[in-house]
Design an enzyme around this catalytic site. Structure first.
Site, short mmCIF file in Angstrom:
data_model
loop_
_atom_site.label_atom_id
_atom_site.label_comp_id
_atom_site.label_asym_id
_atom_site.label_seq_id
_atom_site.Cartn_x
_atom_site.Cartn_y
_atom_site.Cartn_z
N ASP A 234 16.01 -7.93 3.32
CA ASP A 234 15.89 -6.81 2.40
C ASP A 234 16.70 -5.61 2.89
O ASP A 234 16.22 -4.48 2.93
CB ASP A 234 14.42 -6.43 2.21
CG ASP A 234 14.17 -5.67 0.91
OD1 ASP A 234 15.03 -5.75 0.01
OD2 ASP A 234 13.13 -5.01 0.80
N GLY B 174 0.81 -1.20 0.00
CA GLY B 174 0.00 0.00 0.00
C GLY B 174 0.85 1.26 0.00
O GLY B 174 1.89 1.31 -0.64
#
Length: 855
Positions: free
Chosen positions: A634, A522
């Site tokens: 990440d 989002g």
């Protein structure tokens, strides 16, 4: 490079090679080979280029032009680059077309040494009547010998005009031009678009630029080896893991063409070599061979994949999958079934929507099918063509009319203004009507639906099940709180439960001007609470399966982690089926913006070291501080955030994974992460350990030192990947030659040496050779001590240890991977505590987002 080819492949080609042009099946009706500025015919790659001033079917319209001749000695292999036609004003070449349809336009550029012109300062714009091919192309980062550009356009009139437009105070030049007919059936009008999978029609109306044309497992093929004059490059430098492939070859004469795949589709030398899955000792049969191709993210791409089963000894034994940007393009592909035999070529076309690839990377992978008896996959060739955009441009968003001075666009300017005004007025009226209708509908829905009803259909449950009791609480920060209640788990450190109306007020109803970033789950907005506290609001997208998974992972991680150098959480909102997390706002944003891409003051060397140390402390806590280690997966400069005091915190735990238990050495999992930072061993074996984070952090260290992206597609090929490029300089002991120019003369050599050694260890190919994050932290703190202390007193020799007097740490040899780091001075090593939680709220944070397709 672990290939079985090299000399064997070259000898194989020499033994079986015959010039393919002798059996050319296609004779192009139009075949212009123009040597610009030359006074005589030039032979280049067995083709004759004619001077632009002597060609009978060519009209050269020029204003101010001259000929530039190279002052260096003539090299017969690059003879077309010895002269150039130079223009200081608009000029054009007009070609008479005898056969309408697609044509190749090939442009050759080389800023040759010339006493009159400084061609390296040229800015080149080239257009046809309809399409922009190049727009303000410069040679700022050029360090090669020449640049070759290939385009295909559909010519629909008797003449093709190529216009060269110099920019202000600059010139434009060209060394050679090719305009050659393309076989009618080479490029179709329709191909399969991916994500979503739908037919894409109208390709005949578009222009293309060749970005990649790769020969898997084979050597460079020039125009001499291709009936259509194409060049096929070796694929090795684009393999994500070189050792992941095994090259297979066949005799080119054994390739069996069919009516649907001919010599014009691709030479038999392309189909006679292939990359297959090597013996990489992978733990998972889903291991893929992947090619990583830097691209311009603002364009779509035509992707053609070439296959030929030269691997199998029997039919129906090779079944595999093809992926483009992680999308399944072909599943359970059995080449022998499709072609009714072995060594029969086959190809497939796709359209990849590059506009969603914010990372600027296109990936193509092959991997075994889960139902296959034999674990293998293969590919022979790959073509990637950029597709023109809505402005009919292959370079930027400017149209031909806007680039041509005094063109037809200016003649119709008044008419366009009148029409535009009328259209704008009508559009405004319609927009007002639509807005009024939407407001009316929204008002009715709000009156008919209570907040409690919205809670009955939650698609997610932001309450990690750790055996803790749940209590219903109300937010008391606003008088609006009495209208609803929501579930809160204070004991899980999820923090305050916000009402949705509070979130709406804080973000001004999610105003687009407050948007901080967009990710797979989002968006993140900047907001301000009623008491003036600035926050970052992460609003999940319930329609994104990947986003929901990452959202839940981040909640679960943050609920049990508290550390000064990890992102902290203020609260959440799950009212009306929303998925919202609220963080304190991080004043200085991501580390990357302080390195490049933003107009911010450069960081000093000491500041960079302190930021790296802070991030290392956060990662070390993840690996050792919790009851079970956590692997971030990440780590990159956009996920290291800085507060108002430049204190670093690790953010974005959407891809995080619980590490191996005490009786395990690794966790087997599907590969996730960001290209450029991804651990090659993890990619190859699909075995995840804490050392995967260490590799990614090594890339971050080089990024901090050099101030450039991990992957930069605009640089020369050997410089695209920062890890490979920087390691080459580090091994030569010349790391100072590529560091940020702002640091020149401002870094203690001893500190830089220790920093480089640390990064080099992190970037080791195998995890067992990499240090733990504790060792990395130790050495970075040592580098900081060296920076703060006299270089003469602290210069380390090759036999020095990493013991620094005055720092309360256990003495050890550098990068001793046999040790288990339990505690370090200045590092919180226990499980999350209330003190940790209090410490974690002292600075503002928000989770920087990147597009999931780049992962």
């Amino acid at each position: 490079m672990v290939f079985t080819k090299s000399l064997l492949v070259l000898l194989w080609f020499l033994s079986c090679y015959t010039t393919t042009t002798s059996s050319a099946l296609f004779n192009p009706p139009d075949n212009y080979l123009i040597s610009c500025g030359s006074s005589q015919n030039i032979t280049f790659q067995n083709r004759i280029f004619v001077p632009d001033s002597l060609h009978s079917s060519l009209v050269l319209k020029i204003g101010n032009s001259s000929v530039a001749t190279s002052t260096t000695s003539n090299n017969s292999t690059n003879s077309i680059y010895q002269t150039a036609r130079v223009f200081s004003s608009l000029a054009s070449y007009r070609f008479k077309i005898t056969s309408l349809g697609r044509h190749w336009i090939r442009l050759h550029f080389s800023p040759i040494n010339n006493s009159t012109w400084n061609l390296t300062s040229a800015s080149i714009t080239v257009v046809t009547e309809d399409f922009v091919l190049l727009n303000n192309f410069s040679f700022n980062n050029f360090n090669g010998s020449y640049i070759f550009k290939e385009y295909t356009v559909n010519v629909t009139s008797e003449f093709l005009t190529l216009s060269f437009i110099p920019s202000n105070n600059s010139v434009v030049f060209v060394n050679a031009i090719e305009v050659v007919s393309v076989p009618d059936n080479l490029i179709p009008d329709q191909a399969l678009a991916l994500n979503p999978s739908t037919p894409f029609s109208g390709l005949s109306l578009l222009a293309f630029e060749t970005v990649y044309r790769l020969n898997m497992g084979g050597p460079l093929l020039t125009s001499q080896n291709d009936t259509l004059g194409r060049q096929w490059d070796n694929d090795a430098e684009y393999l994500h893991v070189n050792s992941s492939v095994l090259v297979v070859t066949a005799n080119p004469s054994s390739i069996k063409y069919s009516p649907s795949v001919t010599q014009e589709t691709a030479p038999n030398m392309v189909y006679a070599t292939a990359d297959t899955m090597g013996d990489a000792n992978v733990a998972s049969p889903s291991f893929n061979v992947t090619w990583v191709l830097p691209v311009d993210p603002d364009f779509r791409y035509f992707v053609r994949v070439h296959f030929c089963d030269i691997v199998s000894q029997a039919l129906n034994t090779l079944v595999f999958n093809l992926y483009v940007n992680d999308d399944l393009a072909l599943g359970s592909l059995d080449l022998s079934t499709l072609t009714n035999g072995l060594k029969v070529p086959y190809f497939k076309d796709f359209i990849s929507n590059g506009s969603v690839e914010s990372s600027g990377v296109l990936t193509v992978s092959v991997g075994p099918d889960s139902q296959a008896d034999i674990t293998n996959a293969t590919m022979n060739g790959l073509e990637v063509l950029k597709i023109s955009n809505e402005a009919k441009s292959l370079s930027g968003v400017s149209s031909v009319k806007s680039l041509l001075p005094g063109g037809s666009g200016s003649k119709s300017k008044k008419k366009a203004v009148i029409i535009g005004s009328l259209v704008g007025a009508v559009t405004l009226i319609l927009l007002i009507a639509v807005c009024c209708y939407c407001c009316l509908v929204a008002s009715r829905k709000q009156r008919s639906t209570s907040p409690q009803e919205g809670g009955n259909g939650h698609p997610w449950l932001p309450l990690p099940l750790y055996g803790l009791s749940q209590t219903l609480t109300k937010s008391t920060a606003s008088h609006k709180s009495a209208t609803a209640s929501c579930i809160s788990l204070a004991s899980t450190h999820l923090g305050r439960c916000f009402m949705f109306q509070e979130i709406m007020d804080a973000t001004n109803k999610f105003d687009e001007s407050s948007l901080l970033g967009v990710g797979g789950f989002g968006r993140v907005y900047k907001g301000t609470l009623e008491d003036g506290t600035k926050v970052a609001v992460k609003r999940g997208n319930p329609r994104s399966e990947q986003g929901m998974a990452e959202f839940r992972t981040e909640i679960e991680m943050l609920s049990k982690l508290r550390h000064r150098h990890l992102v902290s959480l203020i609260g959440y909102c799950d009212e009306r089926s929303e998925m919202i997390l609220v963080y304190e706002y991080m004043a200085n944003g991501p580390l990357r913006s302080h390195l490049y891409g933003a107009d911010l003051p450069p960081l000093s060397w000491k500041q960079r070291l302190e930021i790296c140390i802070g991030a290392a402390r956060g990662l070390h806590y993840l690996h050792t501080g919790a009851s079970q280690s956590i692997i971030h997966r990440d780590v990159k400069t956009t996920n290291i955030l800085l507060d108002e005091n430049l204190v670093a915190k690790v953010a974005d735990f959407g891809l995080s994974k619980t590490g191996p238990s005490l009786d395990q050495t690794h966790v087997s999992t599907a590969v996730k992460g960001s290209f450029g930072y991804l651990d090659p061993e993890y990619f190859r074996r699909q075995q995840l350990t804490e050392k995967s984070d260490v590799y990614s952090f090594g890339v971050v260290l080089m990024e901090v030192l050099c101030c450039r992206p991990a992957l930069n597609p605009v640089l020369p090929r050997e410089q695209v990947n920062i890890a490979e490029w920087a390691m080459a300089w580090q091994k030569k002991g010349l790391l100072d030659q590529i560091m940020d120019s702002n640091l020149t003369g401002k870094v203690n050599p001893a500190s830089l040496k220790k920093f480089g050694e640390t990064a080099e260890k992190c970037l080791a190919e195998y995890g067992v050779d990499r240090p733990s994050m504790g060792d990395v932290l130790w050495n970075l703190e040592y580098a900081l001590q060296l920076e703060e202390t006299s270089s003469a007193l602290m210069e380390p020799d090759d036999n020095s240890t990493n013991h620094i007097p005055g720092i309360p740490m256990a003495p050890m040899e550098p990068f001793d991977n046999s040790m288990s780091i339990i505690d370090r001075g200045g590092v919180n090593s226990g499980t999350g505590t209330d003190d940790d939680a209090e410490d974690a709220t002292t600075s503002a944070v928000f989770s920087q987002l990147v597009h999931p397709r780049g992962r």
